[in-house]
Design a protein around this motif. Structure first.
Motif, PDB file in Angstrom:
ATOM      1  N   LEU A  65      53.831  52.483 -23.337  1.00  0.00           N
ATOM      2  CA  LEU A  65      53.868  51.900 -24.679  1.00  0.00           C
ATOM      3  C   LEU A  65      54.568  52.828 -25.672  1.00  0.00           C
ATOM      4  N   SER A  66      54.361  54.130 -25.531  1.00  0.00           N
ATOM      5  CA  SER A  66      55.020  55.088 -26.421  1.00  0.00           C
ATOM      6  C   SER A  66      56.530  55.076 -26.199  1.00  0.00           C
ATOM      7  N   LEU A  67      56.960  55.046 -24.947  1.00  0.00           N
ATOM      8  CA  LEU A  67      58.393  54.969 -24.644  1.00  0.00           C
ATOM      9  C   LEU A  67      58.982  53.653 -25.143  1.00  0.00           C
ATOM     10  N   PHE A  68      58.196  52.582 -25.059  1.00  0.00           N
ATOM     11  CA  PHE A  68      58.645  51.287 -25.568  1.00  0.00           C
ATOM     12  C   PHE A  68      58.920  51.357 -27.061  1.00  0.00           C
ATOM     13  N   LEU A  69      58.020  52.004 -27.814  1.00  0.00           N
ATOM     14  CA  LEU A  69      58.213  52.140 -29.258  1.00  0.00           C
ATOM     15  C   LEU A  69      59.475  52.924 -29.582  1.00  0.00           C
ATOM     16  N   VAL A  70      59.688  54.028 -28.874  1.00  0.00           N
ATOM     17  CA  VAL A  70      60.895  54.836 -29.097  1.00  0.00           C
ATOM     18  C   VAL A  70      62.146  54.002 -28.836  1.00  0.00           C
ATOM     19  N   GLY A  71      62.139  53.262 -27.727  1.00  0.00           N
ATOM     20  CA  GLY A  71      63.301  52.446 -27.382  1.00  0.00           C
ATOM     21  C   GLY A  71      63.575  51.360 -28.401  1.00  0.00           C
ATOM     22  N   VAL A  72      62.511  50.687 -28.887  1.00  0.00           N
ATOM     23  CA  VAL A  72      62.692  49.621 -29.872  1.00  0.00           C
ATOM     24  C   VAL A  72      63.249  50.183 -31.177  1.00  0.00           C
ATOM     25  N   CYS A  73      62.736  51.333 -31.622  1.00  0.00           N
ATOM     26  CA  CYS A  73      63.243  51.954 -32.856  1.00  0.00           C
ATOM     27  C   CYS A  73      64.723  52.309 -32.716  1.00  0.00           C
ATOM     28  N   ALA A  74      65.112  52.852 -31.582  1.00  0.00           N
ATOM     29  CA  ALA A  74      66.507  53.229 -31.357  1.00  0.00           C
ATOM     30  C   ALA A  74      67.412  51.999 -31.324  1.00  0.00           C
ATOM     31  N   VAL A  75      66.945  50.934 -30.680  1.00  0.00           N
ATOM     32  CA  VAL A  75      67.746  49.704 -30.589  1.00  0.00           C
ATOM     33  C   VAL A  75      67.905  49.057 -31.958  1.00  0.00           C
TER      34      VAL A  75
END
Length: 405
Positions: free
Chosen positions: A266-276
């Motif tokens: 979930l933490s990696l998902f948040l990082v990826g969504v913010c970057a996208v």
């Protein structure tokens, strides 16, 4: 392994069934990126202000300053030494240069060491390029003088006759200087990371502070997110789940690992969504380097270990909900997350390296500036992974002891 995957799926399903949690999980990246763009624009500056103090006052120093001022992408302020210091300390210029008295004599003698003093503000990320730009003009004149001196020595050595009209030294100097036009003997290709890969840019631009500020804010949020959602450990302890698992050999650590994996995903998902979102909405690369993702992965591993420690130490969920945000903000301040573009020195730097945020930012700054060594970044990742591993082992030992008792 199958048991760990089953626990992972169960924990993710339980989290995502919470509608409030799901709404906040999806809303945060949008709010985060919009606020970041509003307060710290992703746009790069069109020109970089630079101060130059000319204490030599010779025709050579004036020529250097004039040529430096003609460079694209910078705006040169001609000031005194004291004004250069004040402008730098007040963050009104990216860097300042003081051309010391005796520069012309030093160039004629081909000894240009310690002729220009460079000052930079603590948040400057482009001072290295600016130094190269001014230094190239000094070296240009030094090369001209060196060629002229060598020509005169050769004429004297072999008894050659000097030109009938004009000075040999001046003729060679002008000829050497003409070789820099219309294109210099050496050029610098400026490139930047973009969505489609590395692209060449035509002008010098400074790195936006939004990148570092955004990463600092993201580190604080990830820690708050992880620690608050580590309360599952307290819930399972209070309802007796951990005690019952002790009856099945090896089940406790599988349950522990599965829940940790869920938090990590979930933490990696948040990082990826913010970057996208930063890329799609504003064309900005918040996280653009593969090593940045690796560093963030190591940071997430470390803070999950910290979250497990909090859950093992706090006695109730209320204590965790109250203490976790305060600890996240405190370690964020100490680690430098709220002013990541400023360098940390002395005792402040030592304190910052007592937090995973401090280590992560120590690796992020050179990555954002493009001035890094792979070994240095790798060592920082090892520190974060080691930090997390120690916390995982201690918290698991503590949990196991609680379950037995």
């Amino acid at each position: 392994m199958y048991a760990i995957l089953q626990v992972l799926k169960l924990r993710l399903r339980l989290m995502l069934q919470d509608r409030v949690f799901l709404l906040l999980l999806l809303a945060f990246p949008f709010v985060f990126v919009f606020i970041l763009n509003a307060t710290q624009s992703f746009e790069k500056q069109s020109v970089i202000p630079v101060a130059v103090a000319d204490e030599d006052g010779s025709d050579y120093s004036r020529l250097i300053v004039d040529r430096f001022a003609d460079k694209e992408g910078i705006r040169v302020l001609r000031v005194s030494r004291d004004e250069a210091y004040k402008l730098t300390e007040s963050f009104k210029v990216e860097a300042a240069f003081v051309i010391k008295a005796g520069l012309k004599d030093a160039i004629l003698e081909e000894d240009t060491d310690d002729t220009v003093e460079m000052l930079k503000n603590p948040g400057s990320l482009s001072y290295g390029i600016l130094g190269e730009m001014l230094g190239s003009e000094v070296m240009r004149l030094s090369a001209n003088a060196g060629a002229a001196n060598s020509a005169e020595q050769i004429y004297r050595l072999y008894g050659l006759t000097s030109p009938a009209s004009g000075s040999l030294w001046e003729k060679v100097w002008k000829y050497t200087d003409s070789q820099w036009e219309p294109k210099p003997l050496m050029t610098i290709d400026y490139k930047e990371m973009a969505g489609g890969g590395v692209q060449t840019v035509n002008r010098l631009t400074s790195v936006s502070n939004a990148a570092l500020t955004g990463i600092g804010m993201l580190l604080v949020f990830i820690l708050m997110f992880v620690t608050l959602h580590s309360r599952w450990l307290l819930e399972e302890r209070d309802n007796g789940t951990l005690k019952r698992m002790m009856s099945v050999p090896g089940m406790l650590w599988k349950f522990y690992a599965g829940n940790i994996a869920a938090l990590g995903l979930l933490s990696l998902f948040l990082v990826g969504v913010c970057a996208v979102l930063a890329r799609l909405l504003f064309g900005a690369s918040l996280v653009f380097h593969p090593l940045q993702y690796a560093l963030l992965g190591a940071y997430i591993f470390a803070v999950i270990g910290l979250g497990m420690l909090f859950s093992a130490v706090f006695k109730t969920g209320r204590q965790l909900e109250t203490g976790a945000p305060l600890l996240a903000l405190l370690t964020g301040f100490i680690g430098g997350c709220f002013w990541p573009f400023l360098p940390l020195t002395g005792p402040v730097r030592t304190f910052s390296l007592c937090t995973p945020q401090g280590w992560t930012l120590a690796g992020m700054k050179p990555l954002v500036a493009g001035d890094y060594q792979f070994l240095d970044i790798f060592q920082i990742m090892l520190v974060l992974l080691g930090f997390g591993t120690v916390l995982f082992l201690y918290s698991f030992y503590h949990i196991r002891r609680q379950a037995i008792s």
